[in-house]
Design a protein around this motif. Structure first.
Motif, PDB file in Angstrom:
ATOM      1  N   GLY A 260      -7.990   1.105   9.186  1.00  0.00           N
ATOM      2  CA  GLY A 260      -8.502  -0.009   8.391  1.00  0.00           C
ATOM      3  C   GLY A 260      -7.566  -0.533   7.319  1.00  0.00           C
ATOM      4  N   LEU A 261      -6.350   0.016   7.228  1.00  0.00           N
ATOM      5  CA  LEU A 261      -5.427  -0.432   6.187  1.00  0.00           C
ATOM      6  C   LEU A 261      -5.006  -1.888   6.396  1.00  0.00           C
ATOM      7  N   GLY A 262      -4.692  -2.266   7.622  1.00  0.00           N
ATOM      8  CA  GLY A 262      -4.309  -3.648   7.900  1.00  0.00           C
ATOM      9  C   GLY A 262      -5.422  -4.612   7.528  1.00  0.00           C
ATOM     10  N   ALA A 263      -6.645  -4.264   7.895  1.00  0.00           N
ATOM     11  CA  ALA A 263      -7.795  -5.112   7.550  1.00  0.00           C
ATOM     12  C   ALA A 263      -7.974  -5.193   6.043  1.00  0.00           C
ATOM     13  N   ALA A 264      -7.768  -4.079   5.348  1.00  0.00           N
ATOM     14  CA  ALA A 264      -7.919  -4.064   3.889  1.00  0.00           C
ATOM     15  C   ALA A 264      -6.858  -4.936   3.219  1.00  0.00           C
ATOM     16  N   LEU A 265      -5.610  -4.862   3.705  1.00  0.00           N
ATOM     17  CA  LEU A 265      -4.544  -5.694   3.149  1.00  0.00           C
ATOM     18  C   LEU A 265      -4.845  -7.173   3.374  1.00  0.00           C
ATOM     19  N   LEU A 266      -5.282  -7.508   4.577  1.00  0.00           N
ATOM     20  CA  LEU A 266      -5.597  -8.896   4.893  1.00  0.00           C
ATOM     21  C   LEU A 266      -6.777  -9.389   4.052  1.00  0.00           C
ATOM     22  N   LYS A 267      -7.792  -8.566   3.924  1.00  0.00           N
ATOM     23  CA  LYS A 267      -8.963  -8.924   3.122  1.00  0.00           C
ATOM     24  C   LYS A 267      -8.579  -9.166   1.661  1.00  0.00           C
ATOM     25  N   GLU A 268      -7.684  -8.344   1.137  1.00  0.00           N
ATOM     26  CA  GLU A 268      -7.268  -8.481  -0.265  1.00  0.00           C
ATOM     27  C   GLU A 268      -6.457  -9.756  -0.496  1.00  0.00           C
ATOM     28  N   ILE A 269      -5.519 -10.068   0.409  1.00  0.00           N
ATOM     29  CA  ILE A 269      -4.743 -11.296   0.211  1.00  0.00           C
ATOM     30  C   ILE A 269      -5.645 -12.522   0.342  1.00  0.00           C
ATOM     31  N   GLU A 270      -6.611 -12.462   1.259  1.00  0.00           N
ATOM     32  CA  GLU A 270      -7.559 -13.566   1.409  1.00  0.00           C
ATOM     33  C   GLU A 270      -8.421 -13.725   0.159  1.00  0.00           C
ATOM     34  N   ALA A 271      -8.874 -12.614  -0.403  1.00  0.00           N
ATOM     35  CA  ALA A 271      -9.706 -12.664  -1.613  1.00  0.00           C
ATOM     36  C   ALA A 271      -8.938 -13.284  -2.778  1.00  0.00           C
ATOM     37  N   ARG A 272      -7.683 -12.898  -2.935  1.00  0.00           N
ATOM     38  CA  ARG A 272      -6.864 -13.460  -4.016  1.00  0.00           C
ATOM     39  C   ARG A 272      -6.620 -14.951  -3.793  1.00  0.00           C
ATOM     40  N   ALA A 273      -6.402 -15.330  -2.544  1.00  0.00           N
ATOM     41  CA  ALA A 273      -6.195 -16.747  -2.229  1.00  0.00           C
ATOM     42  C   ALA A 273      -7.479 -17.544  -2.483  1.00  0.00           C
ATOM     43  N   ARG A 274      -8.603 -16.980  -2.111  1.00  0.00           N
ATOM     44  CA  ARG A 274      -9.892 -17.640  -2.338  1.00  0.00           C
ATOM     45  C   ARG A 274     -10.105 -17.885  -3.835  1.00  0.00           C
ATOM     46  N   LEU A 275      -9.806 -16.871  -4.659  1.00  0.00           N
ATOM     47  CA  LEU A 275      -9.928 -17.017  -6.116  1.00  0.00           C
ATOM     48  C   LEU A 275      -8.996 -18.105  -6.654  1.00  0.00           C
ATOM     49  N   ALA A 276      -7.874 -18.313  -5.991  1.00  0.00           N
ATOM     50  CA  ALA A 276      -6.915 -19.341  -6.405  1.00  0.00           C
ATOM     51  C   ALA A 276      -7.290 -20.722  -5.865  1.00  0.00           C
ATOM     52  N   GLY A 277      -8.392 -20.806  -5.109  1.00  0.00           N
ATOM     53  CA  GLY A 277      -8.860 -22.098  -4.614  1.00  0.00           C
ATOM     54  C   GLY A 277      -8.565 -22.398  -3.163  1.00  0.00           C
ATOM     55  N   CYS A 278      -7.990 -21.440  -2.432  1.00  0.00           N
ATOM     56  CA  CYS A 278      -7.682 -21.689  -1.022  1.00  0.00           C
ATOM     57  C   CYS A 278      -8.957 -21.792  -0.200  1.00  0.00           C
TER      58      CYS A 278
ATOM     59  N   ALA B 285       0.849  -1.193   0.000  1.00  0.00           N
ATOM     60  CA  ALA B 285       0.000   0.000   0.000  1.00  0.00           C
ATOM     61  C   ALA B 285       0.883   1.241   0.000  1.00  0.00           C
ATOM     62  N   TYR B 286       0.521   2.195  -0.839  1.00  0.00           N
ATOM     63  CA  TYR B 286       1.265   3.450  -0.957  1.00  0.00           C
ATOM     64  C   TYR B 286       0.329   4.633  -0.784  1.00  0.00           C
ATOM     65  N   GLU B 287       0.851   5.694  -0.214  1.00  0.00           N
ATOM     66  CA  GLU B 287       0.152   6.974  -0.104  1.00  0.00           C
ATOM     67  C   GLU B 287       1.103   8.021  -0.655  1.00  0.00           C
ATOM     68  N   ASP B 288       0.741   8.628  -1.779  1.00  0.00           N
ATOM     69  CA  ASP B 288       1.609   9.630  -2.412  1.00  0.00           C
ATOM     70  C   ASP B 288       3.041   9.112  -2.594  1.00  0.00           C
ATOM     71  N   ASP B 289       3.190   7.954  -3.164  1.00  0.00           N
ATOM     72  CA  ASP B 289       4.488   7.326  -3.442  1.00  0.00           C
ATOM     73  C   ASP B 289       5.282   6.939  -2.198  1.00  0.00           C
ATOM     74  N   ILE B 290       4.633   6.930  -1.037  1.00  0.00           N
ATOM     75  CA  ILE B 290       5.293   6.521   0.211  1.00  0.00           C
ATOM     76  C   ILE B 290       4.718   5.178   0.630  1.00  0.00           C
ATOM     77  N   TYR B 291       5.601   4.213   0.869  1.00  0.00           N
ATOM     78  CA  TYR B 291       5.183   2.881   1.313  1.00  0.00           C
ATOM     79  C   TYR B 291       4.605   2.986   2.716  1.00  0.00           C
ATOM     80  N   ILE B 292       3.347   2.539   2.895  1.00  0.00           N
ATOM     81  CA  ILE B 292       2.699   2.661   4.202  1.00  0.00           C
ATOM     82  C   ILE B 292       2.267   1.317   4.789  1.00  0.00           C
ATOM     83  N   GLY B 293       2.451   0.237   4.034  1.00  0.00           N
ATOM     84  CA  GLY B 293       2.105  -1.071   4.582  1.00  0.00           C
ATOM     85  C   GLY B 293       2.155  -2.150   3.530  1.00  0.00           C
ATOM     86  N   GLY B 294       2.118  -3.389   4.004  1.00  0.00           N
ATOM     87  CA  GLY B 294       2.141  -4.495   3.065  1.00  0.00           C
ATOM     88  C   GLY B 294       1.822  -5.816   3.731  1.00  0.00           C
ATOM     89  N   VAL B 295       1.590  -6.799   2.878  1.00  0.00           N
ATOM     90  CA  VAL B 295       1.306  -8.149   3.349  1.00  0.00           C
ATOM     91  C   VAL B 295       1.931  -9.135   2.367  1.00  0.00           C
TER      92      VAL B 295
END
Length: 138
Positions: free
Chosen positions: A76-94, A42-52
């Motif tokens: 809510g950034l941490g929750a959003a990052l976690l939700k996104e990785i879970e969604a991508r994993a779900r699409l991959a069959g996890c 996650a970036y805010e104005d080209d500054i790294y602010i979080g990741g998973v």
């Protein structure tokens, strides 16, 4: 016999090959041992602010690292990052997600996101602290 150092990547591949052979001899229905990584930032104005980061093997998402810059926590950034990785994993069959966290890190955060503690190691890495193992059905 001799034991030598091998690059992590090469050793990982060799171990995976051995596990694959063993799995197929035990039960031919077990899916291949294929590790797929996910890395989101996650970036805010080209500054790294979080990741998973995490990986997927045998339809299981293993979340390795999740962090949010101190100045962006509580929004809510941490929750959003976690939700996104879970969604991508779900699409991959996890079907399930698993992770570990320490008592001074974020066990309550993960529980708010639907994770349940299924194991712990007390007094790790020091007296009075605990390592938690959590899982969530996707």
């Amino acid at each position: 016999m001799k034991i030598i150092e091998l690059t992590y990547e090469d050793n990982q591949q060799q171990i995976s090959n051995l596990l694959e052979k063993h799995s197929k001899s035990s039960d031919p229905n077990i899916p291949p041992y294929v590790r797929e990584t996910i890395s989101l930032a996650a970036y805010e104005d080209d500054i790294y602010i979080g990741g998973v980061t995490g990986d997927m093997v045998w339809n299981i998402l293993n979340v390795h690292l999740l962090a949010v810059d101190l100045n962006y926590r509580g929004n809510g950034l941490g929750a959003a990052l976690l939700k996104e990785i879970e969604a991508r994993a779900r699409l991959a069959g996890c079907k399930v997600s698993e992770l570990t966290t320490m008592s001074w890190q974020a066990p309550h955060f993960y529980q708010k996101q639907g994770y349940a503690i299924f194991g712990e190691i007390k007094n790790c890495p020091v007296e009075g602290e605990t390592k938690f193992y959590l899982k969530k059905i996707l």
